[in-house]
Design a protein around this motif. Structure first.
Motif, short mmCIF file in Angstrom:
data_model
loop_
_atom_site.label_atom_id
_atom_site.label_comp_id
_atom_site.label_asym_id
_atom_site.label_seq_id
_atom_site.Cartn_x
_atom_site.Cartn_y
_atom_site.Cartn_z
N THR A 288 -17.81 -41.72 5.82
CA THR A 288 -18.16 -40.89 6.63
C THR A 288 -17.18 -40.76 7.97
O THR A 288 -16.84 -39.68 8.40
CB THR A 288 -19.58 -41.07 7.13
OG1 THR A 288 -20.43 -41.37 6.01
CG2 THR A 288 -20.17 -40.10 8.18
N LEU A 289 -16.65 -42.08 8.23
CA LEU A 289 -15.87 -42.10 9.43
C LEU A 289 -14.47 -41.09 8.98
O LEU A 289 -14.01 -40.53 9.67
CB LEU A 289 -15.66 -43.31 9.74
CG LEU A 289 -14.34 -43.67 10.85
CD1 LEU A 289 -14.95 -43.27 12.16
CD2 LEU A 289 -14.13 -45.14 11.04
N MET A 290 -14.03 -41.40 7.69
CA MET A 290 -12.73 -41.08 7.44
C MET A 290 -13.00 -39.30 7.13
O MET A 290 -12.06 -38.64 7.55
CB MET A 290 -12.36 -41.60 6.21
CG MET A 290 -11.95 -43.01 5.99
SD MET A 290 -11.44 -43.65 4.48
CE MET A 290 -9.41 -42.85 4.59
N LEU A 291 -14.06 -38.87 6.59
CA LEU A 291 -14.29 -37.71 6.42
C LEU A 291 -14.77 -36.89 7.94
O LEU A 291 -14.55 -35.61 7.84
CB LEU A 291 -15.50 -37.32 5.56
CG LEU A 291 -15.35 -37.41 4.02
CD1 LEU A 291 -16.59 -37.43 3.33
CD2 LEU A 291 -14.50 -36.35 3.68
N SER A 292 -15.02 -37.41 8.64
CA SER A 292 -15.50 -36.86 10.21
C SER A 292 -14.44 -37.07 11.17
O SER A 292 -14.40 -36.43 12.35
CB SER A 292 -16.78 -37.38 10.84
OG SER A 292 -16.41 -38.69 11.23
N GLU B 221 -23.06 -37.78 13.29
CA GLU B 221 -23.35 -38.38 11.83
C GLU B 221 -22.83 -39.65 11.53
O GLU B 221 -23.36 -40.54 11.17
CB GLU B 221 -23.18 -37.24 10.96
CG GLU B 221 -23.48 -37.51 9.43
CD GLU B 221 -23.16 -36.26 8.49
OE1 GLU B 221 -23.76 -36.32 7.36
OE2 GLU B 221 -22.65 -35.42 9.19
N ALA B 222 -21.52 -39.89 11.97
CA ALA B 222 -20.55 -40.86 11.57
C ALA B 222 -21.23 -42.21 12.34
O ALA B 222 -21.08 -43.13 12.17
CB ALA B 222 -19.24 -40.70 11.78
N SER B 223 -21.51 -41.59 13.79
CA SER B 223 -22.06 -42.93 14.48
C SER B 223 -23.12 -43.67 14.19
O SER B 223 -23.19 -44.73 14.28
CB SER B 223 -22.19 -42.25 15.96
OG SER B 223 -22.83 -43.17 16.87
N ALA B 224 -24.02 -42.77 13.37
CA ALA B 224 -25.29 -43.50 13.06
C ALA B 224 -24.90 -44.61 11.83
O ALA B 224 -25.56 -45.71 12.10
CB ALA B 224 -26.28 -42.42 12.60
N TYR B 225 -24.07 -44.09 11.01
CA TYR B 225 -23.75 -44.87 9.87
C TYR B 225 -22.95 -46.20 10.41
O TYR B 225 -23.20 -47.32 9.80
CB TYR B 225 -23.10 -44.25 8.83
CG TYR B 225 -23.88 -42.97 7.95
CD1 TYR B 225 -25.06 -43.46 7.51
CD2 TYR B 225 -23.47 -41.84 7.95
CE1 TYR B 225 -25.75 -42.60 6.76
CE2 TYR B 225 -24.29 -41.06 7.45
CZ TYR B 225 -25.33 -41.42 6.74
OH TYR B 225 -26.32 -40.31 6.02
#
Length: 349
Positions: free
Chosen positions: A190-194, A234-238
Motif C-alpha cells: 500500500t505504501l508503494m502504491l500510494s 489509507e497507507a497510514s492505517a496499514y
C-alpha cells in the motif's frame, strides 16, 4: 565502529566490487574510474566495470596471436588498434555466446547499455590521449522500440490489494504463510502504491524514517539525495498496524534499524519484494506482468489523472528531468486531448 545505513552500505559494497574488477584489468582502467568518480554514481561505475570486463574478455579471446597471459596484458596499443568492425563483431557476439559450458544471451536493451558503457570508456581514453582513435564513434547505437507502459487500473489495484489482505487467490502452500506476513505485506505494498517510491527506497527504509505525525517518510533517491515523501491515510492505517507488530520482533544483529523485516528477521531485500508483487499479482492481474516498478507507474498514472500536473508527478516520483516523466505519461496526454476535442463550441447548435 561507524554504523552505516542501507544506502551507505550499498555504496561501500559497490566501491569494493568496482575495485575488485579493476584489479583484474590493466592499470589504466583504474585511471578511468578515478576520472569519473565525481560525476557518476557507484552503481553506474559498477555497471561500467562489469561491461568493460566483458569486453576485455572478448578481446582476450579474439587476439589469439597476442599471447596474452591475462586481461592485464591488454595494452593501450591494443585498444588503439581496435576498429569499428571489431566492435560490431562484439555486438553480434553478445546476442548469444558460450562461456564455461553455459549459454548467455542479451536483448537489444542490454547490448545498447554495454555499448554505451564502452562509449564512455573510450571517450575518456581518447579525450586524455591514451588512445589514438575512438572506434565507438563509428558504430550506430541499437535502436529500441518504445514499449507500452504497463500499469494497473482502479479495479486491478483493488483486486491486487484484496489478494494481499484476504489471500483470495493464493495456493494452499502460500496461505500457510499468508496470515503471518499479511500486515507487513499490506503496509509495504500500500505504501508503494500510494507514494510511487522505488523498490530500493522501500528496502532502505529504517524505523526512524517513518513520521506518522506528519504522514511522511524519508527516502534516499538515486544519487544519494534525501527526499520527504507523503503517504495517504489509507497507507497510514496499514503502516501503523505493521509498526505495532514490528516493535515486538527482535531482529537479527545488524538489522535492528530496518522497518520491513523478512520471516528470518532480516531487512527485506529487493528480490523478496519482487517475489511478493509477483505472488499477489499473478492471479489478481493475470493478463499483465506486474513488477514493483509497475506499482510506481500505477501511482504516477493515477496522480497525473487526478492533478494533470506533470511537474508535481515528476517531483513526487523523484525524476530529475520532467521530460522523463512526460515521456512515460505521453499516452495520457493523448487521451486528455481526445477528450477535449469538443470542448470548444464554435456556433450554437
Amino acid at each position: 565502529m561507524q554504523e552505516f545505513n542501507y544506502h551507505q552500505q550499498n555504496e561501500l559494497n559497490n566501491i569494493e566490487l568496482v575495485r575488485k574488477i579493476c584489479s583484474e584489468l590493466p592499470d589504466y582502467v583504474k585511471k578511468f574510474f578515478r576520472g569519473i568518480q565525481q560525476t557518476h554514481s557507484s552503481r553506474s561505475r559498477l555497471v561500467y566495470a562489469r561491461d568493460i570486463k566483458c569486453f576485455y574478455e572478448y578481446v582476450f579471446d579474439s587476439y589469439t596471436d597476442a599471447n596474452f597471459n591475462s586481461l592485464k596484458d591488454i595494452s593501450l596499443d591494443v585498444l588503439s588498434s581496435i576498429d569499428h568492425e571489431l566492435i560490431e563483431d562484439y555486438l553480434d557476439y553478445l546476442q548469444m555466446y558460450r562461456k564455461n559450458g553455459r549459454v548467455y544471451t542479451n536483448n537489444k536493451a542490454t547490448i545498447k547499455r554495454k555499448l554505451a558503457s564502452l562509449s564512455v570508456f573510450y571517450k575518456y581514453l581518447y579525450k586524455h590521449e591514451y588512445v589514438s582513435q575512438n572506434p565507438i564513434s563509428k558504430v550506430d547505437m541499437p535502436k529500441l522500440h518504445d514499449k507500452p507502459i504497463t500499469r494497473m487500473d482502479e479495479a486491478e489495484v483493488a483486486n491486487f490489494l484484496d489478494n494481499v489482505e484476504y489471500g483470495s487467490n493464493l495456493t494452499k502452500h502460500q496461505l500457510l504463510h499468508h496470515e503471518k506476513a499479511k500486515n507487513r505485506d499490506l503496509a509495504l505494498l500500500t505504501l508503494m502504491l500510494s507514494t510511487g517510491i522505488r523498490i530500493s527506497e522501500c528496502v532502505g527504509l529504517d524505523i526512524k524514517d517513518i513520521d506518522f505525525e506528519n504522514m511522511c517518510i524519508r527516502v534516499t533517491r538515486k544519487g544519494g539525495k534525501e527526499a520527504i515523501v507523503y503517504f495517504s491515510d489509507e497507507a497510514s492505517a496499514y503502516l501503523k498496524a505493521y509498526y505495532e507488530e514490528r516493535k515486538k520482533i527482535i531482529p537479527v544483529e545488524g538489522h535492528e534499524k530496518a522497518f520491513f523485516l523478512s520471516s528470518q528477521r532480516k531487512r527485506l531485500g529487493v528480490r523478496s519484494i519482487e517475489n511478493l508483487v509477483k505472488k499477489y499479482s499473478v492471479s489478481a492481474v493475470p493478463l499483465k506482468h506486474i513488477t514493483p516498478h509497475k506499482l510506481r507507474s500505477t501511482y504516477g498514472t493515477a496522480l497525473y489523472q487526478e492533478t494533470s500536473d506533470i511537474y508535481l508527478v515528476a517531483d513526487v516520483l523523484g525524476h530529475s528531468d520532467v521530460n522523463t516523466t512526460r515521456k512515460h505519461y505521453a499516452d495520457l496526454d493523448d487521451q486528455r486531448k481526445r477528450a477535449a476535442r469538443n470542448k470548444v463550441q464554435l456556433r450554437e447548435k
